[in-house]
Motif scaffolding. Structure first.
Motif, PDB file in Angstrom:
ATOM      1  N   LYS A 119      36.471  83.267 -70.420  1.00  0.00           N
ATOM      2  CA  LYS A 119      35.121  83.743 -70.098  1.00  0.00           C
ATOM      3  C   LYS A 119      34.331  84.033 -71.370  1.00  0.00           C
ATOM      4  O   LYS A 119      33.135  83.724 -71.457  1.00  0.00           O
TER       5      LYS A 119
ATOM      6  N   ILE B  60      33.261  80.733 -72.980  1.00  0.00           N
ATOM      7  CA  ILE B  60      32.122  80.187 -72.238  1.00  0.00           C
ATOM      8  C   ILE B  60      30.856  80.954 -72.586  1.00  0.00           C
ATOM      9  O   ILE B  60      29.790  80.371 -72.805  1.00  0.00           O
ATOM     10  N   GLY B  61      30.955  82.280 -72.674  1.00  0.00           N
ATOM     11  CA  GLY B  61      29.803  83.103 -73.008  1.00  0.00           C
ATOM     12  C   GLY B  61      29.244  82.781 -74.386  1.00  0.00           C
ATOM     13  O   GLY B  61      28.016  82.727 -74.571  1.00  0.00           O
TER      14      GLY B  61
ATOM     15  N   ASN C 138      29.486  79.888 -76.024  1.00  0.00           N
ATOM     16  CA  ASN C 138      28.828  78.582 -75.949  1.00  0.00           C
ATOM     17  C   ASN C 138      27.465  78.683 -75.269  1.00  0.00           C
ATOM     18  O   ASN C 138      26.488  78.070 -75.720  1.00  0.00           O
ATOM     19  N   VAL C 139      27.393  79.444 -74.197  1.00  0.00           N
ATOM     20  CA  VAL C 139      26.125  79.602 -73.480  1.00  0.00           C
ATOM     21  C   VAL C 139      25.108  80.347 -74.347  1.00  0.00           C
ATOM     22  O   VAL C 139      23.927  79.985 -74.395  1.00  0.00           O
TER      23      VAL C 139
ATOM     24  N   PHE D  90      23.750  77.991 -76.875  1.00  0.00           N
ATOM     25  CA  PHE D  90      22.858  77.042 -76.199  1.00  0.00           C
ATOM     26  C   PHE D  90      21.485  77.669 -75.958  1.00  0.00           C
ATOM     27  O   PHE D  90      20.445  77.041 -76.197  1.00  0.00           O
ATOM     28  N   ILE D  91      21.463  78.926 -75.516  1.00  0.00           N
ATOM     29  CA  ILE D  91      20.191  79.623 -75.291  1.00  0.00           C
ATOM     30  C   ILE D  91      19.436  79.776 -76.611  1.00  0.00           C
ATOM     31  O   ILE D  91      18.211  79.595 -76.674  1.00  0.00           O
TER      32      ILE D  91
ATOM     33  N   HIS E 183      25.494  73.088 -78.303  1.00  0.00           N
ATOM     34  CA  HIS E 183      25.068  72.036 -77.373  1.00  0.00           C
ATOM     35  C   HIS E 183      23.545  72.019 -77.332  1.00  0.00           C
ATOM     36  O   HIS E 183      22.901  73.065 -77.468  1.00  0.00           O
TER      37      HIS E 183
ATOM     38  N   ILE F 278      21.473  70.235 -71.359  1.00  0.00           N
ATOM     39  CA  ILE F 278      22.036  71.047 -70.283  1.00  0.00           C
ATOM     40  C   ILE F 278      23.230  70.360 -69.637  1.00  0.00           C
ATOM     41  O   ILE F 278      24.224  71.004 -69.280  1.00  0.00           O
TER      42      ILE F 278
ATOM     43  N   ILE G 292      26.460  70.867 -72.011  1.00  0.00           N
ATOM     44  CA  ILE G 292      27.131  72.163 -71.934  1.00  0.00           C
ATOM     45  C   ILE G 292      27.664  72.413 -70.525  1.00  0.00           C
ATOM     46  O   ILE G 292      28.737  72.996 -70.344  1.00  0.00           O
ATOM     47  N   GLY G 293      26.954  71.938 -69.503  1.00  0.00           N
ATOM     48  CA  GLY G 293      27.414  72.138 -68.136  1.00  0.00           C
ATOM     49  C   GLY G 293      28.763  71.475 -67.897  1.00  0.00           C
ATOM     50  O   GLY G 293      29.701  72.105 -67.380  1.00  0.00           O
TER      51      GLY G 293
ATOM     52  N   MET H  56      31.558  73.272 -70.051  1.00  0.00           N
ATOM     53  CA  MET H  56      31.946  74.612 -69.620  1.00  0.00           C
ATOM     54  C   MET H  56      32.701  74.585 -68.286  1.00  0.00           C
ATOM     55  O   MET H  56      33.625  75.381 -68.076  1.00  0.00           O
TER      56      MET H  56
END
Length: 295
Positions: free
Chosen positions: A86, A89-90, A92-93, A96-97, A142, A145, A148-149, A152
């Motif tokens: 988790k 993933i956080g 990486n997200v 990305f943001i 990434h 979208i 990364i989608g 992840m």
């Protein structure tokens, strides 16, 4: 004459750790203690002993270290066996943001080669100029979208079972070593003007380790092989996909994952981390070789 009379364990299965008189061929998939049919608890993969299923170490008071519940690879059993997945993933997200919010100025500092969009005829930018951090930052970066989608979702489905089987420290080692190998293979084999980014090297490392895990548990490997084959077909048939990073991560994941899951128990830690260190030394050597070619 019974030549094994002095060694009954050589011919008969071990006894259940709670019921020594009951012979069993079943072991807990976390701590590997033998368990009988009355003690085994169904788990997502295999069976757990009552102590691991309840999150206990068993006995009255702290047990000796050798008898504490361990993961299949010898790691510490965590209350949340999927927490690190988790967190990855956080991260990486979050990157990305940041890329979406800050644009090319931020992305240019994260990708493998250097300038974004990649400029031609500047092969010495980036890692070759000493910006080695890009070998790590690029594997958390990434831009699209869909990219990364896909990564992840795959990270969750492959990473969560591996984290539970390996334990956090070994799982993080596997992830970072595979990702680093993917970055270095892209640096080594791709065009020096091609910018590379994405967690795919680490993801393919998880593919390799998942195959090692299936073999360790004597599970059906066909689903893993089919999914890996589909991913490799996609790798080599689609444009703008770094096959170099995928193959580098896969190779490192197979080697590291096999060492993590098949190391002999009496020197397990040495074999696991020694193999990981050896893989890192090899990929760093390849990165130095590539830098020498470009400078």
């Amino acid at each position: 004459m019974d030549h094994a009379a002095g060694r009954p364990d050589a011919q008969s299965p071990p006894g259940c750790y709670r019921h020594p008189g009951r012979e069993t061929g079943i072991r807990c998939t976390r701590c590997e203690r033998p368990i009988c049919t009355d003690c085994m608890v169904n788990a997502s993969v295999g069976f757990h002993c009552p102590d691991c299923a309840a999150g206990r170490t068993g006995g009255s008071g702290p047990p000796p270290a050798a008898s504490r519940p361990r993961t299949l690879a010898g790691g510490t059993v965590a209350a949340d066996p999927h927490l690190l997945t988790k967190v990855l993933i956080g991260i990486n997200v979050a990157v990305f943001i940041a890329v979406q919010a800050l644009g090319d100025s931020f992305l240019a500092d994260m990708v493998l080669i250097g300038r974004w969009p990649p400029a031609p005829f500047v092969p010495t930018e980036g890692v070759a100029e000493g910006e080695w951090y890009r070998l790590v930052t690029s594997m958390f970066t990434h831009e699209e979208i869909w990219h990364i989608g896909f990564n992840m979702i795959t990270l969750w489905f492959l990473g969560a079972p591996l984290e539970e089987a390996l334990g956090r420290a070994r799982y993080l080692t596997l992830y970072l070593v595979s990702g680093l190998a993917g970055s270095v293979f892209a640096y080594l084999l791709a065009s020096p003007t091609t910018a590379t980014l994405g967690a795919s090297g680490a993801i393919f490392g998880l593919f390799g380790a998942t195959a090692a895990l299936a073999r360790r548990r004597n599970a059906d490997m066909r689903p893993v092989v089919v999914l890996l084959a589909i991913s490799l077909i996609f790798t080599f048939t689609q444009g703008n996909v770094s096959w170099q990073a995928h193959l580098g991560g896969l190779a490192a994941g197979v080697v590291t994952g096999f060492a993590m899951l098949h190391a002999p128990r009496e020197r397990r830690t040495l074999v696991q981390y020694g193999t990981s260190a050896l893989v890192v030394l090899v990929v760093v050597g390849l990165a130095l070789l590539r830098t020498a070619q470009l400078t």
